[in-house]
Enzyme design. Structure first.
Site, short mmCIF file in Angstrom:
data_model
loop_
_atom_site.label_atom_id
_atom_site.label_comp_id
_atom_site.label_asym_id
_atom_site.label_seq_id
_atom_site.Cartn_x
_atom_site.Cartn_y
_atom_site.Cartn_z
N ASP A 139 -17.16 -11.18 -2.97
CA ASP A 139 -17.86 -10.18 -3.79
C ASP A 139 -17.16 -9.93 -5.13
O ASP A 139 -17.82 -9.74 -6.15
CB ASP A 139 -18.00 -8.86 -3.02
N LYS A 195 0.81 -1.22 0.00
CA LYS A 195 0.00 0.00 0.00
C LYS A 195 0.85 1.27 0.00
O LYS A 195 0.38 2.33 -0.40
CB LYS A 195 -0.95 0.00 1.20
N SER A 225 -8.95 -0.26 6.79
CA SER A 225 -8.88 -1.23 7.89
C SER A 225 -7.45 -1.40 8.36
O SER A 225 -7.17 -2.24 9.18
CB SER A 225 -9.45 -2.57 7.43
N GLY A 242 -15.97 -13.80 1.74
CA GLY A 242 -16.29 -12.49 1.15
C GLY A 242 -15.96 -12.47 -0.32
O GLY A 242 -15.07 -11.76 -0.76
N SER A 245 1.20 -9.76 -0.26
CA SER A 245 0.82 -8.34 -0.22
C SER A 245 1.21 -7.60 1.06
O SER A 245 1.35 -6.38 1.04
CB SER A 245 -0.68 -8.20 -0.47
N GLU A 288 -9.47 -13.93 -3.26
CA GLU A 288 -10.10 -13.28 -2.11
C GLU A 288 -10.61 -14.34 -1.14
O GLU A 288 -10.67 -15.52 -1.45
CB GLU A 288 -11.22 -12.34 -2.58
#
Ligand SMILES: *Cc1c(COP(=O)(O)O)cnc(C)c1O
Length: 326
Positions: A217, A60, A85, A215, A311, A211
């Site tokens: 999605d 990030k 988060s 979750g 990550s 993922e």
């Protein structure tokens, strides 16, 4: 009078190249690790891009630094606000500190203590909220209006996506073309950026977002062709508890990614243990998504050259001990 509706500007590989220049000498060029045990387990040749060793402990930092660097001087002076988060918050606070830009970070009350402490340690002003009741985006918008701060979202932003793409760019530069690439996926910033770099540097490479099973999605969205929203999923992968992918990440995912896969929390724990025991590295649950998919055999890696983007590595030591004991 209303403004004409326009398509959101999507990031391109040129934006990834420009981001790479901005972060050069500032973000770490993280190592690419290999493991004979991992190769034996999968029958392939695996290359792990270790963003757990990035500044701030996750990829990030790349997107955060790039997005802040792109701001006009006036906006830099007023400061930025971010909601996250954890790792994006930490990255924004750190990147802000390095560029002399004040930062306000909106974090969930139940974010890992280590991440909250790290964010404060980088000089970020932390505002806590209840993620089961309050809308962090609304809080972010309010703060940005009240204080003139620029909101930098964790994934749905061109400069963030472009910055995240620099990790895969470095991977291909180091190891050459690959047959497949596995990417940890929450809102899809890392996946979209990685896909831009992949299509430029290793066009034939298959790209899989991964993922948490609880979750899925992104998988539902990818397969149905429209962004699907889900309730906050219960998973140990706290960096991928996003409830919908971004309007700027989704079109890139749809155009360039081959599929979205899922793994269970149990698979994440096994992968965390593998990283510690065999590769001597600490990887947070979310950072294990990509490797867990490769190990699961859901897409066979036999005789393939496989890229795995690890990550992040920000896991509270006590939480880590609990995962490994459980
Ligand atoms: C944020 C994050 C992700 C998910 O990234 P997106 O760009 O939201 O898809 C994955 N792993 C870690 C460690 C993260 O911090």
């Amino acid at each position: 009078m209303s403004l004409p509706l326009s398509e959101p500007k999507l990031s391109t590989y040129d934006d990834v190249l420009a981001a790479a220049q901005r972060i050069e000498g500032i973000a770490h060029r993280t190592p690419v690790l290999t493991s004979r045990t991992a190769d034996e387990r999968t029958g392939g040749k695996l290359f792990f891009k270790a963003e757990n060793l990035q500044r701030g402990g996750s990829f990030k930092f790349r997107g955060a630094y790039n997005a802040i660097a792109r701001l006009p001087a006036e906006a830099k002076k007023r400061g930025v606000v971010a909601f996250s988060s954890g790792n994006h918050a930490q990255a924004i606070a750190y990147a802000g500190q390095l560029q002399g830009v004040p930062t306000v970070i909106i974090m969930p009350q139940d974010a890992p203590a280590m991440k909250v402490a790290a964010t404060k340690g980088y000089g970020g002003e932390v505002v806590l909220y209840d993620r089961y009741k309050e809308d962090r985006e609304a809080i972010g918008r309010r703060l940005s209006q009240e204080r003139g701060l620029t909101l930098i979202p964790p994934y749905d932003h061109e400069d963030v996506i472009a910055g995240q793409g620099t990790a895969a760019k470095e991977l291909f530069e180091e190891v050459g073309p690959l047959d497949m690439l596995f990417v940890c996926t929450g809102g899809g910033g890392l996946l979209a950026g990685s896909a831009l770099a992949t299509r430029a540097l290793s066009p034939e490479c298959r790209i899989y977002g991964v993922e948490p099973e609880a979750g899925n999605d992104a998988q539902q969205s990818f397969r149905s062709g429209a962004i699907v929203r889900i309730p906050v999923p219960a998973t140990i992968a706290d960096g991928a508890q996003t409830t919908y992918v971004g309007s700027k990440t989704f079109p890139i995912m749809r155009a360039l990614v081959d599929d979205i896969l899922t793994v269970s929390d149990a698979q994440l724990v096994n992968t965390m243990r593998f990283f510690i025991e065999r590769m001597k590295i600490v990887v947070e649950p979310t950072g294990c998504l990509s490797a867990a998919a490769a190990f699961s055999g859901i897409v066979p890696c036999k005789d393939k050259r496989v890229g795995i983007i690890i990550s992040g590595g920000n896991v509270d030591p006590r939480a880590l001990a609990g995962f490994l004991a459980g």
